[in-house]
Design a protein around this motif. Structure first.
Motif, PDB file in Angstrom:
ATOM      1  N   ARG A  72      38.298  24.387  60.252  1.00 48.92           N
ATOM      2  CA  ARG A  72      37.998  24.746  61.648  1.00 48.92           C
ATOM      3  C   ARG A  72      37.365  26.132  61.768  1.00 48.92           C
ATOM      4  NH1 ARG A  72      40.172  21.073  65.155  1.00 48.92           N
ATOM      5  NH2 ARG A  72      41.814  19.728  64.300  1.00 48.92           N
ATOM      6  N   ALA A  73      37.501  26.952  60.744  1.00 49.45           N
ATOM      7  CA  ALA A  73      36.909  28.291  60.773  1.00 49.45           C
ATOM      8  C   ALA A  73      35.448  28.293  60.358  1.00 49.45           C
ATOM      9  CB  ALA A  73      37.707  29.238  59.870  1.00 49.45           C
ATOM     10  N   VAL A  74      34.922  27.144  59.908  1.00 48.61           N
ATOM     11  CA  VAL A  74      33.516  27.073  59.503  1.00 48.61           C
ATOM     12  C   VAL A  74      32.638  27.166  60.743  1.00 48.61           C
ATOM     13  CG1 VAL A  74      31.763  25.650  58.383  1.00 48.61           C
ATOM     14  CG2 VAL A  74      34.099  25.674  57.493  1.00 48.61           C
ATOM     15  N   PRO A  75      31.625  28.015  60.762  1.00 43.91           N
ATOM     16  CA  PRO A  75      30.741  28.136  61.938  1.00 43.91           C
ATOM     17  C   PRO A  75      30.028  26.823  62.239  1.00 43.91           C
ATOM     18  CG  PRO A  75      30.435  29.993  60.440  1.00 43.91           C
ATOM     19  CD  PRO A  75      31.296  29.008  59.719  1.00 43.91           C
ATOM     20  N   GLY A  76      29.972  26.461  63.518  1.00 50.72           N
ATOM     21  CA  GLY A  76      29.262  25.266  63.952  1.00 50.72           C
ATOM     22  C   GLY A  76      30.090  24.012  64.025  1.00 50.72           C
ATOM     23  N   VAL A  77      31.381  24.080  63.655  1.00 52.61           N
ATOM     24  CA  VAL A  77      32.232  22.887  63.691  1.00 52.61           C
ATOM     25  C   VAL A  77      32.547  22.522  65.134  1.00 52.61           C
ATOM     26  CG1 VAL A  77      34.486  21.941  63.098  1.00 52.61           C
ATOM     27  CG2 VAL A  77      33.220  23.281  61.414  1.00 52.61           C
ATOM     28  N   ARG A  78      32.317  21.257  65.485  1.00 50.66           N
ATOM     29  CA  ARG A  78      32.610  20.791  66.839  1.00 50.66           C
ATOM     30  C   ARG A  78      33.963  20.099  66.896  1.00 50.66           C
ATOM     31  NH1 ARG A  78      28.374  17.105  70.072  1.00 50.66           N
ATOM     32  NH2 ARG A  78      27.349  19.160  70.205  1.00 50.66           N
ATOM     33  N   SER A  79      34.256  19.219  65.954  1.00 48.64           N
ATOM     34  CA  SER A  79      35.530  18.504  65.957  1.00 48.64           C
ATOM     35  C   SER A  79      35.902  18.109  64.538  1.00 48.64           C
ATOM     36  CB  SER A  79      35.458  17.251  66.852  1.00 48.64           C
ATOM     37  OG  SER A  79      34.492  16.343  66.352  1.00 48.64           O
ATOM     38  N   VAL A  80      37.210  17.906  64.326  1.00 47.60           N
ATOM     39  CA  VAL A  80      37.740  17.519  63.018  1.00 47.60           C
ATOM     40  C   VAL A  80      38.706  16.359  63.222  1.00 47.60           C
ATOM     41  CG1 VAL A  80      39.058  18.234  60.987  1.00 47.60           C
ATOM     42  CG2 VAL A  80      37.517  19.855  62.097  1.00 47.60           C
ATOM     43  N   SER A  88      46.359  10.366  49.521  1.00 50.13           N
ATOM     44  CA  SER A  88      44.952  10.603  49.807  1.00 50.13           C
ATOM     45  C   SER A  88      44.753  10.874  51.289  1.00 50.13           C
ATOM     46  CB  SER A  88      44.094   9.406  49.378  1.00 50.13           C
ATOM     47  OG  SER A  88      44.450   8.258  50.125  1.00 50.13           O
ATOM     48  N   ALA A  89      43.633  11.499  51.605  1.00 45.29           N
ATOM     49  CA  ALA A  89      43.284  11.810  52.991  1.00 45.29           C
ATOM     50  C   ALA A  89      41.772  11.899  53.104  1.00 45.29           C
ATOM     51  CB  ALA A  89      43.937  13.121  53.442  1.00 45.29           C
ATOM     52  N   ASP A  90      41.254  11.448  54.229  1.00 48.71           N
ATOM     53  CA  ASP A  90      39.828  11.542  54.544  1.00 48.71           C
ATOM     54  C   ASP A  90      39.680  12.349  55.827  1.00 48.71           C
ATOM     55  OD1 ASP A  90      38.944   9.998  52.379  1.00 48.71           O
ATOM     56  OD2 ASP A  90      39.310   8.144  53.463  1.00 48.71           O
ATOM     57  N   ILE A  91      38.857  13.381  55.781  1.00 54.47           N
ATOM     58  CA  ILE A  91      38.642  14.264  56.919  1.00 54.47           C
ATOM     59  C   ILE A  91      37.172  14.224  57.293  1.00 54.47           C
ATOM     60  CG2 ILE A  91      38.854  16.611  57.811  1.00 54.47           C
ATOM     61  CD1 ILE A  91      41.036  17.129  55.786  1.00 54.47           C
ATOM     62  N   SER A  92      36.889  13.923  58.572  1.00 53.37           N
ATOM     63  CA  SER A  92      35.525  13.899  59.092  1.00 53.37           C
ATOM     64  C   SER A  92      35.306  15.151  59.930  1.00 53.37           C
ATOM     65  CB  SER A  92      35.285  12.646  59.931  1.00 53.37           C
ATOM     66  OG  SER A  92      35.423  11.479  59.143  1.00 53.37           O
ATOM     67  N   VAL A  93      34.270  15.896  59.594  1.00 54.37           N
ATOM     68  CA  VAL A  93      33.944  17.140  60.289  1.00 54.37           C
ATOM     69  C   VAL A  93      32.609  16.953  60.994  1.00 54.37           C
ATOM     70  CG1 VAL A  93      33.674  19.634  60.057  1.00 54.37           C
ATOM     71  CG2 VAL A  93      35.129  18.386  58.451  1.00 54.37           C
ATOM     72  N   ASN A  94      32.611  17.074  62.312  1.00 53.84           N
ATOM     73  CA  ASN A  94      31.398  16.934  63.107  1.00 53.84           C
ATOM     74  C   ASN A  94      30.851  18.303  63.485  1.00 53.84           C
ATOM     75  OD1 ASN A  94      31.537  14.064  63.184  1.00 53.84           O
ATOM     76  ND2 ASN A  94      33.068  14.188  64.805  1.00 53.84           N
ATOM     77  N   PHE A  95      29.534  18.468  63.334  1.00 55.06           N
ATOM     78  CA  PHE A  95      28.859  19.708  63.660  1.00 55.06           C
ATOM     79  C   PHE A  95      27.931  19.480  64.851  1.00 55.06           C
ATOM     80  CE2 PHE A  95      30.195  20.279  59.338  1.00 55.06           C
ATOM     81  CZ  PHE A  95      30.455  21.626  59.203  1.00 55.06           C
ATOM     82  N   ASP A 100      22.012  23.098  59.887  1.00 57.05           N
ATOM     83  CA  ASP A 100      21.559  22.883  58.518  1.00 57.05           C
ATOM     84  C   ASP A 100      22.725  22.267  57.743  1.00 57.05           C
ATOM     85  OD1 ASP A 100      20.554  22.882  55.984  1.00 57.05           O
ATOM     86  OD2 ASP A 100      20.096  25.017  55.903  1.00 57.05           O
ATOM     87  N   MET A 101      22.663  20.950  57.483  1.00 56.52           N
ATOM     88  CA  MET A 101      23.811  20.260  56.917  1.00 56.52           C
ATOM     89  C   MET A 101      24.038  20.595  55.449  1.00 56.52           C
ATOM     90  SD  MET A 101      25.025  18.995  59.488  1.00 56.52           S
ATOM     91  CE  MET A 101      26.426  18.353  58.593  1.00 56.52           C
ATOM     92  N   VAL A 102      22.993  20.968  54.733  1.00 58.54           N
ATOM     93  CA  VAL A 102      23.197  21.403  53.341  1.00 58.54           C
ATOM     94  C   VAL A 102      24.017  22.686  53.321  1.00 58.54           C
ATOM     95  CG1 VAL A 102      22.058  22.141  51.233  1.00 58.54           C
ATOM     96  CG2 VAL A 102      21.080  20.273  52.572  1.00 58.54           C
ATOM     97  N   SER A 103      23.658  23.636  54.162  1.00 66.38           N
ATOM     98  CA  SER A 103      24.419  24.873  54.256  1.00 66.38           C
ATOM     99  C   SER A 103      25.828  24.615  54.783  1.00 66.38           C
ATOM    100  CB  SER A 103      23.686  25.862  55.164  1.00 66.38           C
ATOM    101  OG  SER A 103      24.453  27.038  55.354  1.00 66.38           O
ATOM    102  N   ALA A 104      25.956  23.698  55.756  1.00 66.94           N
ATOM    103  CA  ALA A 104      27.278  23.383  56.305  1.00 66.94           C
ATOM    104  C   ALA A 104      28.183  22.780  55.238  1.00 66.94           C
ATOM    105  CB  ALA A 104      27.130  22.433  57.482  1.00 66.94           C
TER     106      ALA A 104
END
Length: 270
Positions: A72-80, A88-95, A100-104
């Protein structure tokens, strides 16, 4: 003047315009990029976490929540959003659109690595972009009436994969299916008890005997030679002759424990 009369008076100009547009369309068609999927940068990154066989409740507390807080501290994150199951766990991070998704993706990996020391030992994770261009687009199937599944998998891993990796534009090659050779050792429990041994002693002896390592260097006539100690187990006979214990009363090989040895072919997924 009607439209029909105007076209008749300017038919040469109209034909010239159609010709120019047709030639221009043909030239542009040869210069347009061609791809199997359109280039779309979806603003989403998916993280897959693996942490053994922990229960889902423990997985949420020890793995999922710490990773979510770091992301959540990553710049540009809209929702998690996350889905947790046993081990196991799967986490979807929406920007936001336009990021720039490579940088994200690199920033997400960096933030997870910052909290990785606080996660349970053995926890692993993978981060991937939700981009149709990064998914497999071509698959090959290997079949044979003479070769086993183990041999087919070895061909795919050690011959075809390095060859296909040199093709321009190929980013990653994965091998699925086939089988992996494995040996199973079943020891008579009464026999090892009589000799004062345990199953752990047998496992450690087999692990210590199945190694390959460099033991030193030797220089001769301006040439440098590397000494290798290769004690890998290559078959059932090598396993039987493995020394489990040595001492004043002599050597104890695995075959003295009356083991039941057999070769297995286990399904493998790369």
């Amino acid at each position: 003047m009607s439209f029909t009369h105007w076209m008749q008076r300017h038919h040469r100009f109209i034909l010239f315009l159609i010709t120019v547009l047709s030639v221009g369309g043909i030239v542009v068609s040869f210069q347009m990029p061609v791809a199997l999927f359109p280039h779309v940068d979806f603003p989403r990154v998916v993280i897959s976490l693996e942490a053994g066989d922990r229960p889902a409740d423990q997985m949420v507390i020890e793995v999922t929540q710490p990773v979510e807080e770091a992301i959540r501290a990553v710049p540009g994150v809209r929702s998690v959003r996350s889905t947790t199951s046993r081990g196991s766990a799967d986490i979807s991070v929406n920007f936001d659109w336009g990021e720039d998704m490579v940088s994200a993706m690199l920033q997400v990996e960096s933030y997870i690595n910052q909290v990785r020391s606080s996660l349970p030992p053995g926890t692993s994770f993978t981060v991937r972009r939700m981009d149709p261009t990064v998914f497999p687009v071509l698959a090959y199937s290997l079949t044979s009436d003479k070769l086993s599944l183990v041999e087919l998998r070895d061909i795919a891993l050690y011959q075809l994969r390095p060859l296909l990796s040199t093709v321009r534009g190929v980013a990653k090659i994965g091998v699925q299916g086939g089988a992996e050779a494995e040996y199973q050792v079943m020891v008579d429990p009464d026999r090892i008890d009589a000799l004062g041994l345990t199953i752990d002693d047998v496992a450690r002896a087999l692990s210590a005997s199945n190694v390959i390592q460099a033991v030193g260097r030797m220089e001769d006539h301006y040439k440098l030679y590397l000494g290798i100690s290769d004690t890998r187990l290559r078959g059932l006979k090598d396993i039987e002759e493995t020394i489990v214990r040595s001492g004043e009363d002599g050597l104890c090989a695995l075959k003295t424990l009356q083991p039941c040895l057999r070769q297995l072919a286990l399904s493998g997924y790369g």
